[in-house]
Motif scaffolding. Structure first.
Motif, PDB file in Angstrom:
ATOM      1  N   ARG A 151       1.269  -1.285   0.596  1.00 46.07           N
ATOM      2  CA  ARG A 151      -0.091   0.171  -0.325  1.00 46.07           C
ATOM      3  C   ARG A 151       1.112   1.175   0.031  1.00 46.07           C
ATOM      4  O   ARG A 151       1.264   1.410   1.341  1.00 46.07           O
ATOM      5  N   VAL A 152       0.834   2.080  -0.665  1.00 47.74           N
ATOM      6  CA  VAL A 152       0.741   3.153  -1.323  1.00 47.74           C
ATOM      7  C   VAL A 152       0.416   4.629  -0.422  1.00 47.74           C
ATOM      8  O   VAL A 152      -0.716   4.766  -1.796  1.00 47.74           O
ATOM      9  N   VAL A 153      -0.226   5.455   0.354  1.00 47.30           N
ATOM     10  CA  VAL A 153      -1.536   5.976   0.247  1.00 47.30           C
ATOM     11  C   VAL A 153      -0.733   7.941  -0.490  1.00 47.30           C
ATOM     12  O   VAL A 153       0.848   7.976   0.269  1.00 47.30           O
ATOM     13  N   THR A 154      -1.493   8.261  -1.093  1.00 49.79           N
ATOM     14  CA  THR A 154      -0.881   9.649  -1.833  1.00 49.79           C
ATOM     15  C   THR A 154      -2.900  10.250  -2.322  1.00 49.79           C
ATOM     16  O   THR A 154      -3.737   9.694  -1.796  1.00 49.79           O
ATOM     17  N   MET A 155      -2.277  11.761  -2.843  1.00 49.54           N
ATOM     18  CA  MET A 155      -3.199  11.862  -3.386  1.00 49.54           C
ATOM     19  C   MET A 155      -3.484  11.971  -5.028  1.00 49.54           C
ATOM     20  O   MET A 155      -2.176  12.166  -5.409  1.00 49.54           O
ATOM     21  N   SER A 156      -4.858  12.597  -6.233  1.00 48.98           N
ATOM     22  CA  SER A 156      -4.406  12.517  -7.194  1.00 48.98           C
ATOM     23  C   SER A 156      -4.004  13.455  -7.746  1.00 48.98           C
ATOM     24  O   SER A 156      -3.304  13.546  -8.382  1.00 48.98           O
ATOM     25  N   GLY A 157      -3.746  14.381  -7.074  1.00 47.43           N
ATOM     26  CA  GLY A 157      -3.300  15.770  -7.061  1.00 47.43           C
ATOM     27  C   GLY A 157      -4.833  16.573  -7.930  1.00 47.43           C
ATOM     28  O   GLY A 157      -5.552  16.045  -8.030  1.00 47.43           O
ATOM     29  N   LEU A 158      -3.879  17.759  -8.379  1.00 49.60           N
ATOM     30  CA  LEU A 158      -4.777  18.832  -8.600  1.00 49.60           C
ATOM     31  C   LEU A 158      -3.959  20.071  -9.565  1.00 49.60           C
ATOM     32  O   LEU A 158      -2.955  20.567  -9.220  1.00 49.60           O
ATOM     33  N   PRO A 159      -4.049  20.062 -11.042  1.00 48.24           N
ATOM     34  CA  PRO A 159      -4.055  20.317 -12.067  1.00 48.24           C
ATOM     35  C   PRO A 159      -4.605  22.316 -12.317  1.00 48.24           C
ATOM     36  O   PRO A 159      -4.983  22.614 -11.586  1.00 48.24           O
ATOM     37  N   ALA A 160      -3.502  23.217 -12.746  1.00 45.90           N
ATOM     38  CA  ALA A 160      -3.920  24.607 -12.625  1.00 45.90           C
ATOM     39  C   ALA A 160      -5.727  24.270 -13.955  1.00 45.90           C
ATOM     40  O   ALA A 160      -5.877  23.735 -14.499  1.00 45.90           O
ATOM     41  N   SER A 161      -6.026  25.660 -13.803  1.00 45.95           N
ATOM     42  CA  SER A 161      -7.089  25.172 -14.578  1.00 45.95           C
ATOM     43  C   SER A 161      -7.748  25.110 -15.995  1.00 45.95           C
ATOM     44  O   SER A 161      -8.052  24.616 -16.334  1.00 45.95           O
ATOM     45  N   ASP A 162      -6.556  25.708 -16.455  1.00 46.67           N
ATOM     46  CA  ASP A 162      -6.376  25.412 -17.792  1.00 46.67           C
ATOM     47  C   ASP A 162      -4.467  25.610 -18.455  1.00 46.67           C
ATOM     48  O   ASP A 162      -3.621  25.521 -17.520  1.00 46.67           O
ATOM     49  N   PRO A 163      -4.722  25.443 -19.668  1.00 42.28           N
ATOM     50  CA  PRO A 163      -2.754  25.559 -20.046  1.00 42.28           C
ATOM     51  C   PRO A 163      -2.094  26.401 -18.961  1.00 42.28           C
ATOM     52  O   PRO A 163      -0.615  25.901 -19.326  1.00 42.28           O
ATOM     53  N   GLY A 164      -2.449  27.231 -18.886  1.00 44.63           N
ATOM     54  CA  GLY A 164      -2.091  28.525 -18.935  1.00 44.63           C
ATOM     55  C   GLY A 164      -1.820  28.627 -17.603  1.00 44.63           C
ATOM     56  O   GLY A 164      -1.168  30.082 -16.831  1.00 44.63           O
ATOM     57  N   GLY A 165      -2.631  28.398 -16.426  1.00 44.16           N
ATOM     58  CA  GLY A 165      -2.941  28.447 -15.846  1.00 44.16           C
ATOM     59  C   GLY A 165      -1.131  28.380 -14.444  1.00 44.16           C
ATOM     60  O   GLY A 165      -0.462  27.349 -15.005  1.00 44.16           O
TER      61      GLY A 165
END
Length: 337
Positions: A107-121
């Motif tokens: 088991r490895v616990v982590t988070m999915s992640g969150l990108p910027a809102s758009d390519p230039g964010g």
């Protein structure tokens, strides 16, 4: 089912002293931080990846105390557009998967992640309550980035016999049961599921017991962490309260990578993290454990439930002791111990 402690709250101690505290509580082991937002204080990742002997020696430090390693944890944001944060967090996840395999862990616990809102964010952007069409445009772009990252990571986990448990954590694209199901279905994941941290579900007014039963075999791991809703404040500010304060460089603050730091919690908060047993009693946690036990029966795999202590009103020792006692009482009520 095994009970342990997530070691971030014990980072001020040496590994040996931390293990001694966990053993004294009568728990089964410890979940160990392996990177991400926090440095791997108790885990020499590079040594373990280089040497089977180093991995064996590390395991023995647990075994000598009758303890086990109950998973690795590298919570971070692998999709952060900041080049000083995202790539490093992403690499930590991959290294943690390989390190887990070297340690005989699954088991490895982590988070999915969150990108910027758009390519230039420039900053990560969490789209919620997406009533405007531009919000859905942004969300679709973000989910493409999510799939691009997690599909090869799922393959890496499969190759190493490791399952990645994503914490359902706000300010991530995967933050509730429907979003983890969406990710798994989209990429055909075999080795990605959930770390069921009840606390973040409580304050979003979800029921962790119902979530476990809805997720079934996608529940890979669990965290024991509680919250308390402060009704008089919540009635005015709501649970999506953003009245945090930026801490100055002269104040004690926690770095999250690059130039990002944790902010100060609102003084009159809508809700707070509290020790297990303060927000919800042993009877509730017994139902939570029963639901997890049903998953164990259906999958044939042992689940770990690790205490995560973030109650600022209580010392580490007192908080861990109360949480441990609550879990043990809940296990007895559930007929599991």
């Amino acid at each position: 089912m095994k009970f342990g402690v997530y070691n971030a709250i014990l980072h001020h101690l040496s590994l040996d002293d931390a293990l001694d505290q966990v053993a004294a509580l009568g728990l089964d082991g410890m979940e160990v931080n392996s990177g991400g937002f926090l440095p791997p204080v108790h885990l020499p990742v590079d040594e373990i990846l280089r040497s089977d002997a180093a991995a064996d020696a590390y395991r023995r430090r647990f075994e000598d105390r009758g303890l086990e390693i109950l998973g690795l944890n590298c919570n971070g944001n692998p999709l952060n557009p900041d080049p000083a944060i995202g790539p490093e967090d992403a690499e930590d996840i991959k290294r943690s998967i390989r390190a887990a395999a070297a340690l005989g862990q699954t088991r490895v616990v982590t988070m999915s992640g969150l990108p910027a809102s758009d390519p230039g964010g420039k900053y990560p952007a969490w789209n919620v309550n997406t009533w405007g069409s531009h919000a859905l445009d942004s969300l679709e772009w973000q989910w493409d980035r999510l799939a691009e990252f997690w599909e090869p990571v799922d393959a890496l986990a499969r190759e190493n016999g490791v399952k990645v448990a994503l914490e359902l954590h706000p300010q991530n694209l995967v933050f509730n049961p429907p979003t983890i199901k969406r990710l798994v279905d989209r990429i055909g994941a075999t080795n990605i599921g959930v770390e069921l941290d009840a606390s973040h579900l409580f304050w979003q007014l979800m029921d962790p017991v119902a979530c476990v039963r809805w997720l079934g075999g996608l529940t890979f791991h669990a965290a024991a962490k509680d919250i308390r809703i402060n009704r008089e404040n919540c009635e005015i500010a709501g649970v999506l309260d953003e009245r945090f304060r930026r801490l100055s460089p002269e104040e004690k603050r926690t770095n999250m990578g690059g130039d990002e730091y944790v902010n100060e919690w609102p003084q009159d908060s809508s809700w707070d993290f509290v020790t297990v047993g303060v927000g919800h009693g042993a009877s509730y946690w017994a139902e939570f454990l029963r639901a997890l036990s049903e998953v164990e029966c259906s999958t044939g795999e042992t689940l770990c439930v690790n205490i995560e202590h973030e109650d600022t009103s209580m010392s580490v020792q007192d908080g861990l002791r109360l949480a441990t006692n609550t879990l043990h009482e809940a296990a007895e009520l559930a007929g599991l111990r």
